[in-house]
Design a protein around this motif. Structure first.
Motif, mmCIF file in Angstrom:
data_model
loop_
_atom_site.group_PDB
_atom_site.id
_atom_site.type_symbol
_atom_site.label_atom_id
_atom_site.label_comp_id
_atom_site.label_asym_id
_atom_site.label_seq_id
_atom_site.Cartn_x
_atom_site.Cartn_y
_atom_site.Cartn_z
ATOM 1 N N MET A 1 0.843 -1.181 0.000
ATOM 2 C CA MET A 1 0.000 0.000 0.000
ATOM 3 C C MET A 1 0.885 1.240 0.000
ATOM 4 N N ALA A 2 0.484 2.232 -0.779
ATOM 5 C CA ALA A 2 1.230 3.492 -0.842
ATOM 6 C C ALA A 2 1.169 4.197 0.509
ATOM 7 N N GLU A 3 2.202 4.987 0.791
ATOM 8 C CA GLU A 3 2.226 5.727 2.049
ATOM 9 C C GLU A 3 1.111 6.763 2.058
ATOM 10 N N LEU A 4 0.431 6.857 3.170
ATOM 11 C CA LEU A 4 -0.681 7.793 3.300
ATOM 12 C C LEU A 4 -0.167 9.188 3.572
ATOM 13 N N PRO A 5 -0.874 10.206 3.070
ATOM 14 C CA PRO A 5 -0.423 11.578 3.323
ATOM 15 C C PRO A 5 -0.477 11.894 4.812
ATOM 16 N N PRO A 6 0.438 12.715 5.263
ATOM 17 C CA PRO A 6 0.460 13.058 6.693
ATOM 18 C C PRO A 6 -0.642 14.049 7.054
ATOM 19 N N ARG A 7 -0.930 14.123 8.341
ATOM 20 C CA ARG A 7 -1.824 15.159 8.841
ATOM 21 C C ARG A 7 -1.068 16.492 8.798
ATOM 22 N N LYS A 8 -1.822 17.560 8.701
ATOM 23 C CA LYS A 8 -1.210 18.885 8.761
ATOM 24 C C LYS A 8 -0.927 19.216 10.219
ATOM 25 N N ARG A 9 0.312 19.541 10.514
ATOM 26 C CA ARG A 9 0.699 19.936 11.870
ATOM 27 C C ARG A 9 0.269 21.388 12.069
ATOM 28 N N VAL A 10 -0.528 21.629 13.076
ATOM 29 C CA VAL A 10 -1.022 22.977 13.371
ATOM 30 C C VAL A 10 -0.381 23.434 14.671
ATOM 31 N N ASP A 11 0.541 24.365 14.546
ATOM 32 C CA ASP A 11 1.224 24.881 15.735
ATOM 33 C C ASP A 11 1.251 26.405 15.729
ATOM 34 N N ASP A 12 0.300 26.993 15.051
ATOM 35 C CA ASP A 12 0.160 28.437 14.979
ATOM 36 C C ASP A 12 -1.084 28.832 15.775
ATOM 37 N N ALA A 13 -0.927 29.691 16.760
ATOM 38 C CA ALA A 13 -2.043 30.053 17.644
ATOM 39 C C ALA A 13 -3.193 30.698 16.872
ATOM 40 N N GLU A 14 -2.883 31.516 15.864
ATOM 41 C CA GLU A 14 -3.954 32.161 15.087
ATOM 42 C C GLU A 14 -4.791 31.124 14.342
ATOM 43 N N LEU A 15 -4.138 30.153 13.720
ATOM 44 C CA LEU A 15 -4.862 29.090 13.019
ATOM 45 C C LEU A 15 -5.654 28.231 14.006
ATOM 46 N N LEU A 16 -5.073 27.941 15.148
ATOM 47 C CA LEU A 16 -5.793 27.176 16.165
ATOM 48 C C LEU A 16 -7.045 27.921 16.622
ATOM 49 N N ARG A 17 -6.932 29.225 16.830
ATOM 50 C CA ARG A 17 -8.116 30.006 17.225
ATOM 51 C C ARG A 17 -9.176 29.966 16.129
ATOM 52 N N ALA A 18 -8.750 30.008 14.866
ATOM 53 C CA ALA A 18 -9.705 29.921 13.760
ATOM 54 C C ALA A 18 -10.418 28.569 13.774
ATOM 55 N N LEU A 19 -9.682 27.513 14.099
ATOM 56 C CA LEU A 19 -10.263 26.174 14.134
ATOM 57 C C LEU A 19 -11.110 25.936 15.380
ATOM 58 N N ALA A 20 -10.946 26.773 16.392
ATOM 59 C CA ALA A 20 -11.759 26.632 17.595
ATOM 60 C C ALA A 20 -13.171 27.156 17.373
ATOM 61 N N HIS A 21 -13.383 27.875 16.282
ATOM 62 C CA HIS A 21 -14.729 28.362 15.970
ATOM 63 C C HIS A 21 -15.578 27.142 15.588
ATOM 64 N N PRO A 22 -16.691 26.904 16.276
ATOM 65 C CA PRO A 22 -17.467 25.685 16.039
ATOM 66 C C PRO A 22 -17.922 25.491 14.589
ATOM 67 N N LEU A 23 -18.346 26.542 13.921
ATOM 68 C CA LEU A 23 -18.820 26.373 12.545
ATOM 69 C C LEU A 23 -17.663 26.074 11.598
ATOM 70 N N ARG A 24 -16.542 26.755 11.769
ATOM 71 C CA ARG A 24 -15.391 26.475 10.904
ATOM 72 C C ARG A 24 -14.910 25.043 11.097
#
Length: 195
Positions: A1-24
């Motif tokens: 089986m081909a190697e699966l793509p990795p997860r995106k590492r999220v270590d930026d506080a601004e992006l994390l805050r954007a992802l904390a929005h329930p609708l987003r």
């Protein structure tokens, strides 16, 4: 089986805050689960309006998490997730980053609770095969940190080939399924590990 793509590492506080929005968060996870959808289709799935979803999808696009896909019918262009999963890392020394990580986790826990409630509320209407196939299991383990880490990685390796955003060999009748995993030491009311 081909190697699966990795997860995106999220270590930026601004992006994390954007992802904390329930609708987003709901929009991103919906697109990762079911593939490209229009803002109108997303709105129906997440219980919002098309214009509100469109606005939040544009914010997710600014962070490189979604993009417009080609329209198949010449009308509204759908959105698609650019990630197959997200990795929020371990809480670190930076209190701003740690607070943002915890906010995302809180949002995800609320979404898992909502998905579980929907499943339980709709259980009677499900095909009997799906009722039998589903499961709500919990286990109390006794392991070392190294054993727990190996177990989590082994479960991840077992599950990742079935991730909807990257699975190309799904048989007829396959549906998007939510699978959540939480693995952490039990803490007592005093916040100390139970022995």
């Amino acid at each position: 089986m081909a190697e699966l793509p990795p997860r995106k590492r999220v270590d930026d506080a601004e992006l994390l805050r954007a992802l904390a929005h329930p609708l987003r968060s709901a929009l991103l996870h919906h697109l990762m689960a079911v593939g490209p959808r229009t803002a109108s289709e997303c709105a129906e799935a997440v219980g919002s309006t098309a214009s509100n979803c469109s606005w939040h999808l544009r914010r997710l696009a600014q962070h490189g998490l979604v993009e417009r896909a080609e329209a198949t019918d010449g009308r509204e262009r759908p959105w698609r997730a650019l990630q197959v999963g997200l990795d929020f890392g371990e809480p670190g020394e930076d209190p701003v980053l740690s607070r943002a990580q915890l906010a995302v986790v809180g949002t995800q826990l609320a979404q898992e609770q909502e998905l579980t409630r929907r499943y339980l509320d709709g259980l009677d209407g499900l095909d009997p095969d799906w009722r039998v196939a589903g499961g709500l299991n919990s286990y109390s383990l006794r392991v070392t940190p190294a054993e727990l880490e190996r177990l989590v990685h082994a479960i991840d390796a077992l599950v990742r080939p079935y991730v909807g955003a990257i699975r190309e060999d799904a048989p007829a009748g396959a549906l998007p399924v939510h699978l959540g995993l939480r693995a952490f030491p039990r803490l007592g009311p005093d916040g100390e590990p139970v022995s």
